[in-house]
Design a protein around this motif. Sequence first.
Motif, PDB file in Angstrom:
ATOM      1  N   PRO A   1      -6.991  10.228  27.820  1.00 46.08           N
ATOM      2  CA  PRO A   1      -7.292   9.149  26.874  1.00 46.08           C
ATOM      3  C   PRO A   1      -6.308   9.089  25.705  1.00 46.08           C
ATOM      4  CG  PRO A   1      -9.263  10.444  27.359  1.00 46.08           C
ATOM      5  CD  PRO A   1      -8.101  11.171  27.965  1.00 46.08           C
ATOM      6  N   ARG A   2      -5.575  10.179  25.459  1.00 46.59           N
ATOM      7  CA  ARG A   2      -4.614  10.194  24.347  1.00 46.59           C
ATOM      8  C   ARG A   2      -3.210   9.808  24.786  1.00 46.59           C
ATOM      9  NH1 ARG A   2      -7.124  15.115  22.000  1.00 46.59           N
ATOM     10  NH2 ARG A   2      -6.013  16.140  23.669  1.00 46.59           N
ATOM     11  N   CYS A   3      -2.740  10.406  25.930  1.00 44.76           N
ATOM     12  CA  CYS A   3      -1.321  10.237  26.265  1.00 44.76           C
ATOM     13  C   CYS A   3      -1.111   9.712  27.687  1.00 44.76           C
ATOM     14  CB  CYS A   3      -0.582  11.557  26.081  1.00 44.76           C
ATOM     15  SG  CYS A   3      -0.931  12.760  27.388  1.00 44.76           S
ATOM     16  N   ALA A   4      -2.201   9.497  28.416  1.00 43.44           N
ATOM     17  CA  ALA A   4      -2.143   8.895  29.758  1.00 43.44           C
ATOM     18  C   ALA A   4      -1.585   9.822  30.842  1.00 43.44           C
ATOM     19  CB  ALA A   4      -1.365   7.581  29.756  1.00 43.44           C
ATOM     20  N   THR A   5      -1.207  11.048  30.483  1.00 45.87           N
ATOM     21  CA  THR A   5      -0.827  12.031  31.507  1.00 45.87           C
ATOM     22  C   THR A   5      -2.064  12.331  32.362  1.00 45.87           C
ATOM     23  OG1 THR A   5       0.754  13.039  29.983  1.00 45.87           O
ATOM     24  CG2 THR A   5       0.031  14.394  31.851  1.00 45.87           C
ATOM     25  N   PRO A   6      -1.910  12.430  33.682  1.00 42.96           N
ATOM     26  CA  PRO A   6      -3.094  12.732  34.495  1.00 42.96           C
ATOM     27  C   PRO A   6      -3.731  14.071  34.109  1.00 42.96           C
ATOM     28  CG  PRO A   6      -1.292  11.959  35.872  1.00 42.96           C
ATOM     29  CD  PRO A   6      -0.719  12.163  34.499  1.00 42.96           C
ATOM     30  N   LEU A   7      -5.033  14.057  33.926  1.00 43.93           N
ATOM     31  CA  LEU A   7      -5.770  15.284  33.615  1.00 43.93           C
ATOM     32  C   LEU A   7      -5.797  16.166  34.858  1.00 43.93           C
ATOM     33  CD1 LEU A   7      -8.752  13.648  31.688  1.00 43.93           C
ATOM     34  CD2 LEU A   7      -6.781  14.831  30.695  1.00 43.93           C
ATOM     35  N   VAL A   8      -5.902  17.473  34.642  1.00 46.05           N
ATOM     36  CA  VAL A   8      -5.925  18.407  35.780  1.00 46.05           C
ATOM     37  C   VAL A   8      -7.158  19.302  35.714  1.00 46.05           C
ATOM     38  CG1 VAL A   8      -3.413  18.422  35.980  1.00 46.05           C
ATOM     39  CG2 VAL A   8      -4.548  20.166  34.579  1.00 46.05           C
ATOM     40  N   ARG A   9      -7.483  19.852  36.883  1.00 43.56           N
ATOM     41  CA  ARG A   9      -8.580  20.828  36.956  1.00 43.56           C
ATOM     42  C   ARG A   9      -7.993  22.158  37.400  1.00 43.56           C
ATOM     43  NH1 ARG A   9     -13.398  19.987  41.138  1.00 43.56           N
ATOM     44  NH2 ARG A   9     -12.052  21.158  42.537  1.00 43.56           N
ATOM     45  N   ARG A  10      -8.340  23.221  36.705  1.00 45.39           N
ATOM     46  CA  ARG A  10      -7.865  24.553  37.063  1.00 45.39           C
ATOM     47  C   ARG A  10      -9.043  25.485  37.262  1.00 45.39           C
ATOM     48  NH1 ARG A  10      -3.270  24.676  33.552  1.00 45.39           N
ATOM     49  NH2 ARG A  10      -1.930  22.934  34.180  1.00 45.39           N
ATOM     50  N   GLN A  11      -8.845  26.461  38.146  1.00 43.61           N
ATOM     51  CA  GLN A  11      -9.871  27.489  38.336  1.00 43.61           C
ATOM     52  C   GLN A  11      -9.765  28.502  37.211  1.00 43.61           C
ATOM     53  OE1 GLN A  11     -11.742  25.626  40.706  1.00 43.61           O
ATOM     54  NE2 GLN A  11     -12.512  27.725  40.668  1.00 43.61           N
ATOM     55  N   PHE A  12     -10.883  28.842  36.632  1.00 43.42           N
ATOM     56  CA  PHE A  12     -10.906  29.787  35.520  1.00 43.42           C
ATOM     57  C   PHE A  12     -12.294  30.393  35.424  1.00 43.42           C
ATOM     58  CE2 PHE A  12     -11.685  30.447  30.886  1.00 43.42           C
ATOM     59  CZ  PHE A  12     -10.791  31.481  30.691  1.00 43.42           C
TER      60      PHE A  12
ATOM     61  N   ASN B   1     -14.061  31.775  37.653  1.00 45.69           N
ATOM     62  CA  ASN B   1     -14.883  31.350  38.788  1.00 45.69           C
ATOM     63  C   ASN B   1     -15.548  29.999  38.574  1.00 45.69           C
ATOM     64  OD1 ASN B   1     -14.505  33.252  40.773  1.00 45.69           O
ATOM     65  ND2 ASN B   1     -15.983  34.669  39.872  1.00 45.69           N
ATOM     66  N   ARG B   2     -14.941  29.170  37.740  1.00 44.73           N
ATOM     67  CA  ARG B   2     -15.453  27.819  37.555  1.00 44.73           C
ATOM     68  C   ARG B   2     -14.268  26.934  37.227  1.00 44.73           C
ATOM     69  NH1 ARG B   2     -19.540  29.613  33.203  1.00 44.73           N
ATOM     70  NH2 ARG B   2     -20.632  27.890  34.131  1.00 44.73           N
ATOM     71  N   SER B   3     -14.518  25.704  36.850  1.00 46.63           N
ATOM     72  CA  SER B   3     -13.428  24.771  36.629  1.00 46.63           C
ATOM     73  C   SER B   3     -13.183  24.517  35.146  1.00 46.63           C
ATOM     74  CB  SER B   3     -13.741  23.438  37.302  1.00 46.63           C
ATOM     75  OG  SER B   3     -13.805  23.613  38.693  1.00 46.63           O
ATOM     76  N   SER B   4     -11.906  24.357  34.813  1.00 51.38           N
ATOM     77  CA  SER B   4     -11.532  23.895  33.481  1.00 51.38           C
ATOM     78  C   SER B   4     -10.768  22.597  33.646  1.00 51.38           C
ATOM     79  CB  SER B   4     -10.648  24.927  32.780  1.00 51.38           C
ATOM     80  OG  SER B   4     -11.438  25.944  32.221  1.00 51.38           O
ATOM     81  N   HIS B   5     -11.077  21.647  32.800  1.00 45.72           N
ATOM     82  CA  HIS B   5     -10.427  20.343  32.859  1.00 45.72           C
ATOM     83  C   HIS B   5      -9.635  20.150  31.594  1.00 45.72           C
ATOM     84  CE1 HIS B   5     -14.171  20.460  35.102  1.00 45.72           C
ATOM     85  NE2 HIS B   5     -13.647  19.618  35.954  1.00 45.72           N
ATOM     86  N   LEU B   6      -8.361  19.747  31.736  1.00 42.15           N
ATOM     87  CA  LEU B   6      -7.531  19.608  30.537  1.00 42.15           C
ATOM     88  C   LEU B   6      -6.357  18.673  30.783  1.00 42.15           C
ATOM     89  CD1 LEU B   6      -5.231  22.712  30.062  1.00 42.15           C
ATOM     90  CD2 LEU B   6      -6.478  22.261  32.169  1.00 42.15           C
ATOM     91  N   CYS B   7      -5.741  18.274  29.663  1.00 43.42           N
ATOM     92  CA  CYS B   7      -4.520  17.499  29.732  1.00 43.42           C
ATOM     93  C   CYS B   7      -3.350  18.470  29.646  1.00 43.42           C
ATOM     94  CB  CYS B   7      -4.443  16.508  28.576  1.00 43.42           C
ATOM     95  SG  CYS B   7      -2.815  15.719  28.491  1.00 43.42           S
ATOM     96  N   PRO B   8      -2.489  18.520  30.662  1.00 39.66           N
ATOM     97  CA  PRO B   8      -1.399  19.502  30.668  1.00 39.66           C
ATOM     98  C   PRO B   8      -0.363  19.224  29.567  1.00 39.66           C
ATOM     99  CG  PRO B   8      -1.192  17.987  32.523  1.00 39.66           C
ATOM    100  CD  PRO B   8      -2.505  17.681  31.856  1.00 39.66           C
ATOM    101  N   ARG B   9      -0.396  18.035  29.010  1.00 40.01           N
ATOM    102  CA  ARG B   9       0.572  17.725  27.962  1.00 40.01           C
ATOM    103  C   ARG B   9       0.000  17.972  26.558  1.00 40.01           C
ATOM    104  NH1 ARG B   9       3.360  11.879  27.079  1.00 40.01           N
ATOM    105  NH2 ARG B   9       4.537  12.405  25.201  1.00 40.01           N
ATOM    106  N   CYS B  10      -1.232  17.483  26.323  1.00 43.47           N
ATOM    107  CA  CYS B  10      -1.836  17.629  24.990  1.00 43.47           C
ATOM    108  C   CYS B  10      -2.320  19.054  24.712  1.00 43.47           C
ATOM    109  CB  CYS B  10      -3.053  16.733  24.844  1.00 43.47           C
ATOM    110  SG  CYS B  10      -2.717  14.984  24.937  1.00 43.47           S
ATOM    111  N   GLN B  11      -2.622  19.790  25.775  1.00 47.31           N
ATOM    112  CA  GLN B  11      -3.259  21.099  25.592  1.00 47.31           C
ATOM    113  C   GLN B  11      -2.365  22.204  26.144  1.00 47.31           C
ATOM    114  OE1 GLN B  11      -7.037  19.148  27.365  1.00 47.31           O
ATOM    115  NE2 GLN B  11      -7.802  20.948  26.307  1.00 47.31           N
TER     116      GLN B  11
END
Length: 301
Positions: free
Chosen positions: A275-286, A288-298
């Motif tokens: 929603p901030r920079c339009a880079t596709p958000l990603v899901r990573r395993q962390f 034993n569950r999922s983390s969702h983040l923007c690889p550019r903003c975070q």
Amino acid sequence: MPELPEVEVVRAGVEPAVTGAVIAGVEVFEERSLRRHDPALGPFTEMLQGHRVLAAVRRGKFLWLPLDTGRALVVHLGMSGQVLLRSPGTDADRQLRIRLALDHPDHGELWLNFVDQRIFGSMAVDAMQPTRDGLPAGFSGRASGPWSGLIPSQVAHIARDPLDPGFSTPLFLAALARKKTGIKRALLDQTLISGIGNIYADEALFAARLHYEQPADSLSPAKARALLAAVRSILNRALAEGGTSFDAQYVNVNGQSGYFAHSLSAYGRQGSPCPRCATPLVRRQFMNRSSHLCPRCQRLR
DNA sequence: ACGCTCACCTGATAGC
DNA sequence: TGCTATCAGGTGAGCG
């Protein structure tokens, strides 16, 4: 359901129905839902039957009903627990684990159904002990009584939640600065700060532009304060919308869904534009569950 | 003492 | 149709 906003929706929902009611009957359909009940204190059913409920109190994701016996019925929803209020005689809900028949002096008879698909949640009767700081143990609406300053023993190790007036920001910031772990682990550590789960951790980290593995002790005091402000803002907004629900699994005491899922920025939105920079958000395993983040903003710093 | 992994469970859904 | 794998919002015992 169950992070702080969803548990608070349950607390507020049951409060008027249970306060002042006598527990006239108890039916346990699934013994594993009593995992947290210590039988040394006495049989679960006998410790409830015939006793009066004084209030509905919550700290973080733990809910308890103080009883006129000086003990409390502790309820934890786990991953999939629900508390549903039903008219007596209603067909059993699917995955019904425990049923309390309540008799209220004003509202008459009511069933309180504890429903839980995965059985990670539980009910237990527990002894009460004074809070360490002498402040009210948790949130109970406007009600107060001798039970206010008492906390169930099995909840005593849980930190105050960030919406609790007794939450100490300086103590939290100091504890965070001592943590040798990633910031998301710290947010999920209920002995540091309670009420935050996987959804709201991801949302708060997104708002604060922090990577989930950013070392907790690397945050400046200002950054840590900003993160705490983000946590509070997100929890309050979710509360205002009745909690987060993706499906019928997560409903209030009347079986209705919350609407905060429409407001999520990161959780479950992998592949969608940030929603901030339009880079596709990603899901990573962390963890034993999922983390969702923007690889550019975070980014990790 | 602390950080971390894993067990605890059922059910919905996707892929073959 | 039916199998298998994957996923799901939490907690705490027990390990190193």
